[in-house]
Design a protein around this motif. Structure first.
Motif, mmCIF file in Angstrom:
data_model
loop_
_atom_site.group_PDB
_atom_site.id
_atom_site.type_symbol
_atom_site.label_atom_id
_atom_site.label_comp_id
_atom_site.label_asym_id
_atom_site.label_seq_id
_atom_site.Cartn_x
_atom_site.Cartn_y
_atom_site.Cartn_z
ATOM 1 N N ILE A 146 -41.325 52.962 90.582
ATOM 2 C CA ILE A 146 -40.159 52.683 89.936
ATOM 3 C C ILE A 146 -39.825 51.277 90.291
ATOM 4 N N VAL A 147 -39.946 50.898 91.389
ATOM 5 C CA VAL A 147 -39.420 49.624 91.963
ATOM 6 C C VAL A 147 -40.260 48.577 91.295
ATOM 7 N N LEU A 148 -41.334 48.753 90.986
ATOM 8 C CA LEU A 148 -42.275 47.769 90.318
ATOM 9 C C LEU A 148 -41.862 47.616 88.924
ATOM 10 N N VAL A 149 -41.446 48.707 88.056
ATOM 11 C CA VAL A 149 -41.124 48.578 86.915
ATOM 12 C C VAL A 149 -39.692 48.018 86.734
ATOM 13 N N ARG A 150 -38.872 48.319 87.791
ATOM 14 C CA ARG A 150 -37.419 47.582 87.682
ATOM 15 C C ARG A 150 -37.359 46.180 88.008
ATOM 16 N N PHE A 151 -38.273 45.676 88.815
ATOM 17 C CA PHE A 151 -38.499 44.407 89.295
ATOM 18 C C PHE A 151 -39.242 43.456 88.279
ATOM 19 N N PHE A 152 -40.419 44.108 87.763
ATOM 20 C CA PHE A 152 -40.970 43.038 86.828
ATOM 21 C C PHE A 152 -40.815 43.171 85.350
ATOM 22 N N ALA A 153 -40.160 44.432 85.237
ATOM 23 C CA ALA A 153 -39.542 44.554 83.659
ATOM 24 C C ALA A 153 -38.063 43.888 83.549
ATOM 25 N N LYS A 154 -37.517 43.207 84.639
ATOM 26 C CA LYS A 154 -36.104 42.746 84.551
ATOM 27 C C LYS A 154 -35.936 42.056 83.524
ATOM 28 N N SER A 155 -36.877 40.790 83.414
ATOM 29 C CA SER A 155 -36.710 39.772 82.478
ATOM 30 C C SER A 155 -36.624 40.292 80.821
ATOM 31 N N GLN A 156 -37.431 41.411 80.561
ATOM 32 C CA GLN A 156 -37.211 42.052 79.364
ATOM 33 C C GLN A 156 -36.075 42.830 79.167
ATOM 34 N N LEU A 157 -35.327 43.590 80.344
ATOM 35 C CA LEU A 157 -34.003 44.186 80.210
ATOM 36 C C LEU A 157 -33.021 43.053 79.787
#
Length: 331
Positions: A146-157
């Motif tokens: 979950i941390v990986l998703v939150r960190f690396f998808a941050k720009s998309q969000l």
């Protein structure tokens, strides 16, 4: 590789029942296990190994090897998803890479139980605290994924993609799923019951938790063989890269686990169980958590890889392979 451990594993009754289940699907037999029963078998196996592990921990008491083993278990469950993620990112998007990485950072309790059965055939002892390591390795991978998703998808969000999903995201739900999902809760609870009741509890539950254990395991692996065979058709969605990942990553993780076990000074039996924990992939707890927290990921990828590639590979080839490596390097 010495064929003796491989033959011992393949000719182990529970493993043969796994093959029988696969054969039933390939030959289009109408063999079927009523749906509530596999869930019951799974709960029984978790209760039995947890209770036995708790009893053995109570008998041996806490020592430096146990502490180091549990710390190593948490370390591997946290680190494997990280480097797996960056390997998978070479071909996949952030969401699928994180979901698969979390799957391979967690563990398969049935693979662990099959390894215990393998050791029993060879008359090699293992310690009860390895069950505690099993319990500790279930949840960290979910959190890291979950941390990986939150960190690396941050720009998309930040760009406005998936804002609705981001608002609904709840760390409370994630932590609850990671630490209080049924399998983790029952396993940890059974370990605690085994520790509290000690020898008296062991004597009372021994006929239930041990005498029928391998019969239930055989039924469960029969069902798992049928499920795995049905999942094989989904492999066409994974591609050669992910098929190779599902075979070679477990071996790589197992080798790291073996060298850690040598460093700690584990026995042969404990080293094999630790290697199997490092090598296995979750097909129950993590997929359930990923469906809830990373809906953008494709479940057919991470479930099929864990269940139709890595699980059969580990119980047929992986366990004896890891044992031969352990014998070769002299753990």
């Amino acid at each position: 590789m010495n064929s003796s451990p491989l033959l011992s594993n393949i000719l182990n009754p529970p493993v043969l029942f796994f093959f029988l289940g696969m054969l039933a699907i390939f030959l289009q037999s109408d063999l079927e296990i009523p749906q509530p029963l596999p869930k019951l078998f799974s709960l029984y196996l978790l209760l039995a190994i947890g209770f036995k592990g708790g009893y053995e921990i109570e008998e041996s008491a806490i020592n430096p090897e146990i502490v180091l083993t549990l710390l190593a278990a948490i370390f591997m469950a946290s680190v494997v998803p990280i480097y797996s993620f960056f390997i998978l990112k070479l071909k996949l998007d952030t969401y699928n890479a994180a979901a698969i990485a979390a799957t391979y950072g967690s563990i398969s309790a049935v693979t662990f139980i099959t390894a215990q059965s393998f050791l029993k055939v060879l008359n090699i002892d293992s310690s009860g605290h390895m069950v505690a390591a099993l319990a500790l390795m279930e949840s960290p991978a979910i959190i890291v994924g979950i941390v990986l998703v939150r960190f690396f998808a941050k720009s998309q969000l930040e760009a406005g993609e998936g804002e609705g999903k981001a608002e609904k995201f709840s760390w409370g739900e994630v932590l609850r799923e990671a630490f209080l999902n049924g399998s983790v809760f029952l396993l940890i609870g059974s370990v605690i019951v085994g520790i509290i009741t000690g020898e008296k509890g062991w004597e009372k539950l021994h006929p239930f938790t041990q005498d029928i254990f391998y019969g239930v395991l055989s039924f469960f692996l029969l069902d798992m063989g049928m499920v795995a065979a049905r999942r094989i058709k989904d492999l066409r969605n994974t591609g050669l890269f992910l098929i190779a990942f599902g075979i070679f990553m477990p071996v790589f993780n197992a080798i790291i686990g073996i060298f850690i076990s040598k460093l700690i000074g584990m026995s042969e039996g404990n080293a094999l169980l630790f290697a199997v924990l490092c090598a296995s992939a979750s097909y129950i707890a993590v997929p359930a958590a990923m469906r809830m927290t990373v809906p953008e990921a494709n479940p057919s990828l991470y479930v099929s890889m864990a269940l139709a590639i890595t699980f059969p590979f580990n119980i047929i080839v992986g366990i004896p392979l890891y044992f031969n490596i352990i014998k070769t390097i002299g753990v």
